[in-house]
Motif scaffolding. Structure first.
Motif, PDB file in Angstrom:
ATOM      1  N   LYS A 100       3.262   5.575  -0.419  1.00 20.42           N
ATOM      2  CA  LYS A 100       2.187   4.893  -0.492  1.00 20.42           C
ATOM      3  C   LYS A 100       1.002   5.050  -1.882  1.00 20.42           C
ATOM      4  O   LYS A 100       0.428   4.325  -2.094  1.00 20.42           O
ATOM      5  CB  LYS A 100       1.066   5.256   0.679  1.00 20.42           C
ATOM      6  CG  LYS A 100       1.589   4.926   2.084  1.00 20.42           C
ATOM      7  CD  LYS A 100       0.928   4.996   3.130  1.00 20.42           C
ATOM      8  CE  LYS A 100       1.395   4.431   4.483  1.00 20.42           C
ATOM      9  NZ  LYS A 100       0.576   4.841   5.851  1.00 20.42           N
ATOM     10  N   LYS A 101       1.442   6.391  -2.395  1.00 20.42           N
ATOM     11  CA  LYS A 101       0.653   6.630  -3.428  1.00 20.42           C
ATOM     12  C   LYS A 101       1.148   5.997  -4.467  1.00 20.42           C
ATOM     13  O   LYS A 101       0.712   5.466  -5.399  1.00 20.42           O
ATOM     14  CB  LYS A 101       0.746   8.250  -3.792  1.00 20.42           C
ATOM     15  CG  LYS A 101      -0.060   8.976  -2.780  1.00 20.42           C
ATOM     16  CD  LYS A 101      -0.340  10.497  -2.804  1.00 20.42           C
ATOM     17  CE  LYS A 101      -1.254  11.123  -2.064  1.00 20.42           C
ATOM     18  NZ  LYS A 101      -1.325  12.624  -2.233  1.00 20.42           N
ATOM     19  N   ILE A 102       2.403   5.966  -4.847  1.00 18.44           N
ATOM     20  CA  ILE A 102       3.127   5.386  -5.928  1.00 18.44           C
ATOM     21  C   ILE A 102       3.336   4.007  -5.851  1.00 18.44           C
ATOM     22  O   ILE A 102       3.656   3.086  -6.884  1.00 18.44           O
ATOM     23  CB  ILE A 102       4.523   6.334  -6.275  1.00 18.44           C
ATOM     24  CG1 ILE A 102       5.540   6.010  -5.299  1.00 18.44           C
ATOM     25  CG2 ILE A 102       4.262   7.689  -6.552  1.00 18.44           C
ATOM     26  CD1 ILE A 102       6.807   6.632  -5.542  1.00 18.44           C
ATOM     27  N   GLY A 103       3.374   3.252  -4.599  1.00 20.76           N
ATOM     28  CA  GLY A 103       3.393   2.097  -4.397  1.00 20.76           C
ATOM     29  C   GLY A 103       4.857   1.524  -4.378  1.00 20.76           C
ATOM     30  O   GLY A 103       5.838   2.383  -4.767  1.00 20.76           O
ATOM     31  N   ASP A 104       5.353   0.277  -4.013  1.00 24.43           N
ATOM     32  CA  ASP A 104       6.493  -0.218  -3.933  1.00 24.43           C
ATOM     33  C   ASP A 104       7.295  -0.300  -5.312  1.00 24.43           C
ATOM     34  O   ASP A 104       8.423   0.152  -5.446  1.00 24.43           O
ATOM     35  CB  ASP A 104       6.699  -1.798  -3.417  1.00 24.43           C
ATOM     36  CG  ASP A 104       6.221  -1.739  -1.887  1.00 24.43           C
ATOM     37  OD1 ASP A 104       6.403  -0.615  -1.283  1.00 24.43           O
ATOM     38  OD2 ASP A 104       5.841  -2.970  -1.340  1.00 24.43           O
ATOM     39  N   ARG A 105       6.592  -0.652  -6.270  1.00 26.72           N
ATOM     40  CA  ARG A 105       7.138  -0.854  -7.790  1.00 26.72           C
ATOM     41  C   ARG A 105       7.591   0.816  -8.191  1.00 26.72           C
ATOM     42  O   ARG A 105       8.679   1.056  -8.580  1.00 26.72           O
ATOM     43  CB  ARG A 105       6.151  -1.118  -8.549  1.00 26.72           C
ATOM     44  CG  ARG A 105       5.947  -2.603  -8.542  1.00 26.72           C
ATOM     45  CD  ARG A 105       7.459  -3.415  -8.955  1.00 26.72           C
ATOM     46  NE  ARG A 105       6.955  -4.909  -8.738  1.00 26.72           N
ATOM     47  CZ  ARG A 105       8.165  -5.733  -8.954  1.00 26.72           C
ATOM     48  NH1 ARG A 105       9.317  -5.219  -9.243  1.00 26.72           N
ATOM     49  NH2 ARG A 105       7.904  -7.076  -8.964  1.00 26.72           N
ATOM     50  N   GLY A 106       6.680   1.535  -7.696  1.00 27.44           N
ATOM     51  CA  GLY A 106       6.941   3.040  -8.343  1.00 27.44           C
ATOM     52  C   GLY A 106       8.373   3.624  -7.488  1.00 27.44           C
ATOM     53  O   GLY A 106       9.153   4.281  -8.055  1.00 27.44           O
ATOM     54  N   ALA A 107       8.301   3.134  -5.990  1.00 30.79           N
ATOM     55  CA  ALA A 107       9.512   3.565  -5.303  1.00 30.79           C
ATOM     56  C   ALA A 107      10.782   3.105  -6.006  1.00 30.79           C
ATOM     57  O   ALA A 107      11.811   3.684  -5.865  1.00 30.79           O
ATOM     58  CB  ALA A 107       9.302   3.315  -3.977  1.00 30.79           C
TER      59      ALA A 107
END
Length: 686
Positions: free
Chosen positions: A22-29
């Motif tokens: 949730k912190k890094i977002g979908d793009r981050g994941a």
């Protein structure tokens, strides 16, 4: 250091993406997981050159894990040729699937969670193949089962996906029970679960017998059969295969990762890893051969009649796994691993290519509603051709080299069960080519059978999806040629055939004929054989009298060419039936109605299991639930206690009338009762 990167980067990616998604977002994941898998893939390739090519096998002990009395198990990574080959397959295919998923799952609201599950599955599989002992292998084995449950049922809003996930989990538990029993038997016989200690003691234990369920059994045969039960479940062999086609309910990247290259090959890896034990259990190898041959044939017959594009490829996977197992059964472990590697590339390519088609066709999977789209998605079409040619065993594609050596080894085994597996494999080769081109023609050729609305949206997949397909297509084209010699090359040293002396880089050869007329003809052939021995470097052990791979290079010419002929015939018949004369399938369906019904209904395995196991289990469960739980445990336990308390409370509540004289009367009665009790107790004391 490289082994730590190759194994633990996917775990790190899972932890970050799952806990901090949730912190890094979908793009981050997506970035974290894809980057980790790409680095892990390059680390695996580096290990391959160092260990398999360079011959530098080693074990890295991470920590003490279990210590209880004389039982000690360490957490260690076994880095040898067998494990690094598997690590390369797992990490390369998984990296391609991760990147592909960025595009394919682009509209899914839970992209980050999906990517984390992919990484978790990859780590569990890496734990399995790098294990130095059976307990650690079992940890990875069960981790793979858990991750597959999460991935198959990822779209949990679909009842069919939930049912498929539960089915895969339950069916695999049946096989896992066999593996657990095998581990217990190994500990009783050998006193350890560590691979090296087991393998060293195998020759001494060759004549040991073991009591199981009141009967005496040859210990190594019993262990081999129990290990194979575990392999049957995980690798979807005949009997415990029913979960595999249903698992297509999961997203297509899951199908490519789990059911093409990784999870389903765990059983193949297990038997290959335990090859020193199986070499002293010929009866167990016979069972492996027969089950593998039957699986290859039965799965191919089912694939002829299916219309779901992913299910056709799934049954193809099951059939090709059958090839791998009967190669293992005739002691051609190198051939089985060779086919595992080539199959991983072209089957992952076909699954992801099918996903590209589904993406283009607005999530349609029924081939009867496709057709006429090859000009709209030419890149996908061309890549699917490469995968199909490899699967059909057409040169120079990878499947030609690996499938042929498997069939040649089965013939060269010169046993009745080896010949049965050979002919079943030949029949499966014809059917494989037929249903593969049936898939190509129904999907891409002919008149469009989809609605105008669907056809108006047909489009080529984005580069993020096509890029991984190109990498896999490269493997499907080149893997056979590149890895043939190190994996299965001819000319291995045998005392019965030739005496090879190597001194100061010179090879002196004394050529002899054995009873079958096998000849090692020149120095180059023997050098290649020594290359195969050096490549596996003890990771796979074959007794000289069981080395069918060497004999496979000297089989008659018709044995070598028959698989290719059958493949070409299968392609020709598919072209005739589905493109040139499209009315033929209906006529065949009418003429051979009974066999068609048998194949279309998947040999009625699901119906038989439903009648024999599922319904009786539900009825037994209802008996235990109603008669046992509700009418006995609950009635006499919590429900009964609650009713008794309620009744007592009802009686006592009558004294709560609100009249003072009644309360005083109750108090007097209570005082008299207490005084009487004390007097009675004092009287007893005297």
């Amino acid at each position: 250091m490289m082994e730590l990167l190759a194994v633990f980067l996917p775990l790190l990616a899972f932890v970050i993406a799952f806990l901090f998604g949730k912190k890094i977002g979908d793009r981050g994941a997506q970035f974290i997981t894809c980057s980790a898998l790409i680095v892990a893939a390059f680390a695996s390739i580096s290990l391959f050159f160092d260990v398999a090519i360079g011959g530098n096998s080693y074990t890295t002990e991470l920590s003490r894990w279990v210590s209880s009395g004389d039982f000690n198990v360490s957490w260690a990574l076994r880095i040898d040729s067998l494990s690094v080959v598997m690590m390369c397959v797992i990490n390369i295919v998984s990296a391609c699937v991760h990147v592909y998923s960025v595009g394919y799952m682009g509209h899914d609201p839970c992209k980050g969670r999906f990517m984390s599950y992919l990484s978790l599955f990859t780590f569990a599989m890496l734990m399995l193949v790098s294990a130095d002992n059976l307990l650690q292998l079992f940890f990875g084995w069960e981790g793979v089962g858990l991750a597959s449950y999460l991935l198959i049922g990822f779209w949990n809003h679909k009842p069919s996906a939930n049912a498929a996930a539960v089915k895969a989990f339950v069916v695999n538990r049946v096989g896992d029970f066999g593996l657990a029993l095998a581990m217990m038997a190994i500990f009783v016989v050998f006193g350890t679960l560590q691979f090296d200690a087991i393998f060293e003691a195998v020759p001494e234990m060759a004549g040991t017998y073991f009591t199981f369920i009141g009967q005496e059994y040859h210990a190594l045969t019993l262990i081999g059969l129990l290990l194979f039960v575990g392999a049957i479940g995980k690798s979807a062999q005949l009997g415990l295969h029913t979960w595999l086609p249903d698992a297509m309910e999961g997203p297509t990247p899951v199908s490519a990762l789990i059911h093409a290259a990784t999870m389903v090959t765990a059983g193949v890896f297990l038997v290959a890893r335990m090859s020193p034990l199986y070499e002293y259990a010929p009866d167990a190898l016979m069972v492996v051969t027969l089950v593998g041959g039957a699986t290859a044939f039965v799965a191919a017959t089912i694939g002829l009649t299916q219309f779901d594009i992913k299910r056709v490829i799934a049954y193809s996977t099951m059939s090709q796994l059958g090839y791998m197992f009967f190669a293992l059964g005739v002691s051609a472990y190198g051939a089985a691993m060779f086919h595992l590697v080539t199959h991983a590339f072209f089957k992952a390519l076909l699954f992801l290519g099918a996903g590209s088609v589904i993406h283009a066709m607005s999530d349609e999977q029924d081939m009867r509603k496709m057709g006429g789209i090859w000009k709209e998605i030419p890149m996908t079409y061309g890549l699917m051709w490469i995968g199909s040619l490899a699967l059909a065993g057409i040169p120079p594609f990878a499947g030609f080299y690996s499938k042929d050596i498997v069939l040649e080894a089965a013939w060269a085994d010169q046993t009745w069960f080896g010949h049965i597996a050979f002919w079943l494999g030949i029949a499966a080769a014809f059917m494989t080519a037929f249903y593969t081109w049936r898939l190509l023609i129904m999907t891409f050729h002919g008149k469009p059978r989809a609605s105008e609305k669907v056809m108006s949206h047909v489009h080529e997949s984005p580069a993020v999806m096509l890029g991984p397909l190109v990498i896999l297509a490269t493997g499907a084209l080149l893997a056979g040629m590149v890895f043939y010699e190190p994996f299965v090359g001819g000319g291995v040293k045998h005392p019965e055939i030739a005496e090879v002396e190597i001194a100061h880089h010179e090879i002196d050869v004394e050529v002899e004929h054995d009873v079958e007329g096998i000849v090692l003809e020149d120095e180059e052939e023997i050098a290649h054989g020594m290359g195969r021995e050096k490549f596996w470097n003890g990771a796979i052990e074959v007794r000289h009298q069981n080395d069918t791979l060497e004999a496979a290079h000297h089989v008659p010419e018709w044995v070598k060419f028959l698989p290719l002929v059958m493949g070409l015939l299968g392609i020709g018949f598919a072209y005739l039936a589905y493109l040139a004369r499209p009315g033929i399938p209906e006529k065949i369906k009418t003429i051979f109605a009974a066999p068609y019904a048998l194949f279309f209904n998947k040999w009625f395995f699901d119906e038989i299991y439903q009648a024999l196991f599922v319904k009786p289990a539900f009825k037994l469960g209802q008996v235990f639930w109603y008669a046992g739980d509700q009418n006995t445990i609950d009635r006499l336990g919590p429900d009964g206690s609650a009713k008794a308390v309620k009744k007592l409370a009802g009686v006592l509540s009558r004294f709560q009338s609100g009249y003072v004289f009644q309360y005083a009367f109750v108090m007097m009665i209570a005082v008299i009762a207490i005084v009487s009790w004390f007097v009675f107790k004092i009287g007893q004391g005297y």
